[in-house]
Design an enzyme around this catalytic site. Structure first.
Site, mmCIF file in Angstrom:
data_model
loop_
_atom_site.group_PDB
_atom_site.id
_atom_site.type_symbol
_atom_site.label_atom_id
_atom_site.label_comp_id
_atom_site.label_asym_id
_atom_site.label_seq_id
_atom_site.Cartn_x
_atom_site.Cartn_y
_atom_site.Cartn_z
ATOM 1 N N GLU A 411 12.695 17.748 12.804
ATOM 2 C CA GLU A 411 12.603 16.183 12.308
ATOM 3 C C GLU A 411 11.639 15.515 13.136
ATOM 4 O OE1 GLU A 411 13.307 14.952 9.309
ATOM 5 O OE2 GLU A 411 14.961 16.283 8.607
ATOM 6 N N GLU A 477 16.768 24.917 6.369
ATOM 7 C CA GLU A 477 18.017 24.238 6.491
ATOM 8 C C GLU A 477 18.155 24.054 4.731
ATOM 9 O OE1 GLU A 477 18.603 20.510 8.244
ATOM 10 O OE2 GLU A 477 17.588 21.294 10.143
#
Ligand code: IPT
Length: 957
Positions: A411, A477
């Site tokens: 991220e 994820e």
């Protein structure tokens, strides 16, 4: 004001070139243990505190490795949790004055021998400067990355004992690169060692060990000191090579399934380094991820390092516990979210067999909140800092067979610095593919990676939406394991298995980061006085903070088990098909066997080992019923359980460990009759029906046998789960709240006294609106010697289209607190909902009401037992039997739904003197809406006219 040193974008000074974490015979002294410690609220602590002779005798003591917030919490420095938001202004690379700073001091003696003296720090959060005998020896950042400082010239020859002073700042330029979703915790949280670097010793080793078609190849590059020559020895393979020499050798390959390692040594005249070599080749071939030439699907978890008392200062034992627990639950891959792990973790993954996506310590997520303005990933002034992080990751971990991909970080938006990191890594280690998720053009990633893509999106990608076709697809994820859940695992796995192009996924995440509170129990964001926090979003693991497996882990183990079953319809009825989902390992070849158990109403009638196999990877077989099966009976339910069990013990499990298990119903239970026929009688203000008594005026159920009952009602609500709330995903709770389903009122519309029934009709509706539900309860009973039975038929209908699913459809009642024990025939032993409880099995189980609770860190709906045919609630006094027609979902707790919902922490739940029994015909699915998709359509509980029945029987006390 001038910037402080730690506000430089790359403030590292004095660091030696990054190198591997090596097991060496060179002398070393561990500095782990008690240090002296003094905390200051800002970075301007007196410099004298770093002087050699500063008197620190009155200072606090602190355990190193450790975090100061967990050992010396102060008003100005306590644990704080944010997910995305930086807890300081976005003013890169500057940090605020409020910058807790810990001075750490200790004495040390030198390791024996000759040679340079080096201090190795495995992890300091976030910036530190070190002083030896009062002389500065270096500064560094990079919390989860090692750094070595040569301190030889600073050592005061007059001293027998030297003095190390380390000043650690909580905030630094590096904090902008370390915005991982976790507690902000500072200090020297990994080991510190003093190393002797012997003359003619070994600086670094780079193992290149591949495997193809039965042959291993080995080449070990060695960087030595003083021009020393190095030999590489692998006694088991009879190898004695010069450094840099390449050989081919008949060797067994390494994989997560068979983690074959060869002990090796690298030897120079000055030093001996011990290695464990695994021969394996990873590659992406035509868009397919392969290990040793075979397509491999990763059944992974994202792992943060965490311990409820020590935070990220995990011990070797914590790391061992994680690895063994993972292996026991068929997890075969770990993404080290979002930083390189404790170095011993990778040794254990080599040894026990886990594929690792080793992720660099980089995350700049919080810049999303300012539209990625000034994101360090895309600002050339940060390039050196970014590349340095990648360098230190790869150099430290390059020799581990378990590491199958490098990941640039998490991220961190998009940008040129990520490309620079990728270029560096590719150049240094072309043998491993690269992973990065957040640039959806994937310029710097060899895999097409997504997070939390819904089932529908995954299906579209795998169907070939055309994009990124040369790259394997990975969910780095998914299945956010927050609170009760995740639901939808089986459907994800089915998708992952449907295409070789899919290399699998990593559940988010391994462990709940609940910190132990001073008074007991586990805390989350906000519990330490933080103004800015993200609550319990930090508690989203497959294991509870104390590493107790949550039901989600059992489900995951079931779904990813290597021996996988499916139900197949055949002319002779439903049978089970077994598929070997291993990539390399043969099943049923003696190392494992197929056990078949047949039970009638949960009672075992046959247990046998099937004479089948071997079953090669990818092959499947239809399991035939044993010949010696006794004839079935029409009045019982017959179930076959098939289990593949291991023959021998392994380091993570004893012999008999299940590699997969499933059930199929061979003969269904006969239909259960709802008792009827007993007359309805009046006695005083009571109505008597079989074993039951009702209030003649209100129709309320008062007693079943001698057992007092109260609060019988329609039950449509549940304490919202984290997945219902859906902080970062598909949320259903707001719609429920808008409908005020948490605040229903009842009006009794009718109490009808029949000859042999009692009918009570109610209207249940929320305040403020004109829509509700009509429900009818029809009670009937039978009378017989053992006290008779009470039947209940429930009909419910919403008056209008709700526009939202219902949380639950059932009834509830309150029972006396002595009913502490449960025994049931149904699915168990654990909890189950529409899309969870995949690991539960139909059988006879027993337990307690207390044991039925799953202590999710934040209380929420939990503990439901599904598919219950018969349940006995017993204790010191009259008991109650509940029978489903044919089955029912049950929860029993010592507190009400309202209390469950309003209590903030599991340890704060208080019993209220009753047992609250909830019987439901259905609940809305669980899904993974806390971050991702909600319950799939097939698991929704849509509000529609429904009917169900159950039976209550008194049990003698
Ligand atoms: C994603 C993060 O990568 C991870 O660190 C964690 O925060 C997870 O979510 C949720 O627990 S980012 C998400 C907002 C898509």
């Amino acid at each position: 004001m001038r910037a402080a040193w730690f506000e430089d974008r790359f403030p590292v000074t004095g660091a030696l070139p990054a190198r591997s974490h090596l097991r060496t015979d060179a002398p070393a002294v561990s500095l782990d243990g008690q240090w002296r410690f003094r905390l200051s609220p800002h970075a301007r602590a007196p410099r004298e505190q770093l002087a050699a002779d500063h008197d620190d005798s009155a200072w606090d003591r602190i355990a190193v490795p450790g975090h100061w917030q967990l050992q010396h919490p102060r008003e100005f420095s306590r644990p704080a949790y944010t997910n995305v938001t930086y807890p300081f202004p976005l003013d890169p690379p500057r940090v605020p004055e409020e910058n807790p700073t810990g001075d750490h001091r200790r004495r040390f003696t030198l390791p024996p021998g000759e040679g340079r003296v080096v201090l190795r720090f495995e992890g300091v959060d976030s910036a530190f400067e070190a002083h030896v005998d009062g002389t500065p020896v270096g500064r560094s950042v990079g919390s989860r990355l090692p750094v070595e400082l040569d301190v030889t010239d600073a050592l005061d020859p007059e001293r027998e004992e030297h003095v190390l002073a380390v000043r650690v700042h909580q905030w630094s330029s590096a904090s902008y690169l370390e915005d991982q979703d976790m507690w902000w915790l500072s200090g020297i949280f990994r080991s510190v060692t003093v190393l002797r670097r012997p003359p003619r010793g070994i600086d670094d080793v780079h193992v290149h060990a591949g495997w193809a078609d039965g042959t291993g190849t080995l080449r070990v590059e060695v960087a030595t000191r003083d021009g020393a020559a190095a030999r590489v020895l692998v006694p088991e393979l009879g190898l004695d090579l010069a450094a840099g020499e390449e050989v081919s050798v008949a060797a067994e390959p390494w994989s997560a399934e068979s983690p074959r390692l060869y002990d090796a040594e690298v030897v120079t005249p000055g030093e001996r380094v011990r290695l464990r070599v695994g021969f394996r080749t990873v590659a992406v071939v035509d868009g397919v991820f392969t290990v040793n030439g075979r397509p491999v699907t990763l059944h992974g978890v994202n792992r943060h390092e965490f311990h409820p008392d020590r935070g990220r200062a995990v011990t070797r034992q914590d790391v061992v516990d994680d690895v063994l627990l993972m292996k026991r639950h068929h997890v075969d891959a770990v993404r080290t979210s979002h930083y390189p792990p404790h170095p011993e973790f990778l040794e254990l993954c080599d040894e026990h067999g886990l594929y690792v996506v080793d992720e660099c310590d980089l995350e700049t997520h919080g810049f999303v909140e300012v539209d990625w303005r000034q994101n360090p990933s895309d600002d050339a002034r940060w390039e050196r800092a970014c590349v340095d992080r990648m360098t230190r990751t790869v150099e430290r971990d390059k020799n581990h067979a378990c590491v199958v991909l490098w990941s640039l970080g998490n991220e961190s938006g998009t940008g040129a610095n990520l490309s620079a990191m990728a270029r560096w890594a590719k150049d240094r280690d072309p043998s491993r593919p690269l992973h990065y998720e957040h640039d959806w053009n994937y310029p710097d990633s060899d895999v097409h990676s997504t997070m939390y893509a819904s089932h529908e999106q995954v299906a579209a990608i795998l169907a070939g939406d055309g994009a990124h076709e040369g790259k394997p697809y990975l969910q780095c994820e998914y299945a956010h394991a927050m609170g009760n859940g995740p639901g939808g695992l089986a459907e994800y796995q089915e998708l992952f298995d449907s295409s070789d192009r899919c290399m699998g996924g990593f559940v988010w995440e391994w462990i709940d980061h609940g910190l132990r509170l001073p008074g007991g129990g586990f805390g989350y964001g906000g519990d330490f006085g933080e103004r800015l926090h993200d609550g319990n979003f930090v508690a989203d693991g497959l294991v509870l903070p104390d590493r107790t497996p949550s039901p989600g882990l059992l489900d995951y183990a079931h779904v990813v088990s290597p021996a996988r079953f499916s139900v197949e319809e055949t002319p002779s009825g439903d049978l089970l098909r077994l598929t070997n989902r291993y990539a390399f390992t043969v099943l049923l070849d003696g190392s494992s066997s197929l056990r078949l158990d047949v039970a009638d109403d949960g009672g075992l009638v046959l247990s046998t080992t099937a004479e089948v196999g071997p079953l090669a990877p990818g092959e499947s077989l239809l399991i035939e019923l044993p010949d010696d099966l006794p004839p079935g009976r029409p009045d019982v339910e017959r179930v076959l359980t098939a289990t593949v069990v291991t023959a021998a013990a392994s380091p993570h499990a004893p012999a008999g460990h299940a590699l997969g298990s499933a059930q199929v119903v061979l003969a269904p239970a006969p239909e259960r009759a709802v008792p009827a026929g007993a007359p309805l009688r009046r006695r005083g203000g009571d109505l008597l029906l079989g074993p039951a008594a009702f209030d003649a005026r209100t129709g309320d159920l008062l007693r079943v046998g001698d057992l007092p009952v109260s609060g019988f009602a329609l039950d449509l609500w549940r304490a919202p789960t984290d997945n219902d709330r859906g902080v970062h995903g598909d949320r259903v709770e707001p719609a429920w709240r808008a409908l005020r389903l948490d605040d229903l009122r009842t009006r009794t519309a009718l109490v009808e006294e029949g000859e042999d029934f009692l009918r009570v009709a109610v209207r249940v509706a929320p305040p403020g609106g004109d829509t509700g539900f009509a429900a009818t309860f029809t009670w009937t009973a039978s009378e017989d010697e053992d006290g008779g039975a009470l039947g209940l038929r429930v009909e419910v209908a919403p008056e209008r289209e709700l526009g939202a699913p219902l949380p639950r459809l059932g009834v509830r009642l309150r029972l006396p607190r002595h009913l502490a024990d449960v025994a049931w025939y149904g699915r168990g032993p654990g909890e189950a909902y529409a899309d969870t409880g995949l690991a539960t099995r139909l059988g006879r189980w027993s337990g307690t009401v207390d044991g039925w609770q799953t202590p999710y860190v934040r209380p929420q709906e939990n503990g439901r037992r599904a598919g219950v045919r018969v349940l006995d609630l017993t204790g010191a006094g009259p008991g109650l039997r509940v029978e489903g027609v044919p089955e029912i979902g049950v929860s029993a707790r010592r507190w009400s739904t309202a209390d469950l919902e309003r209590t903030a922490h599991a340890h704060e739940l208080r019993e209220d003197g009753s047992v609250h029994l909830h019987l439901d015909v259905a609940q809305h699915g669980i899904g993974t809406g806390s971050c991702g998709p909600g319950a799939l359509p097939q698991h929704r509980l849509d509000a529609a006219p429904a009917a169900f029945a159950l039976v209550l029987r008194p049990l003698a006390g």
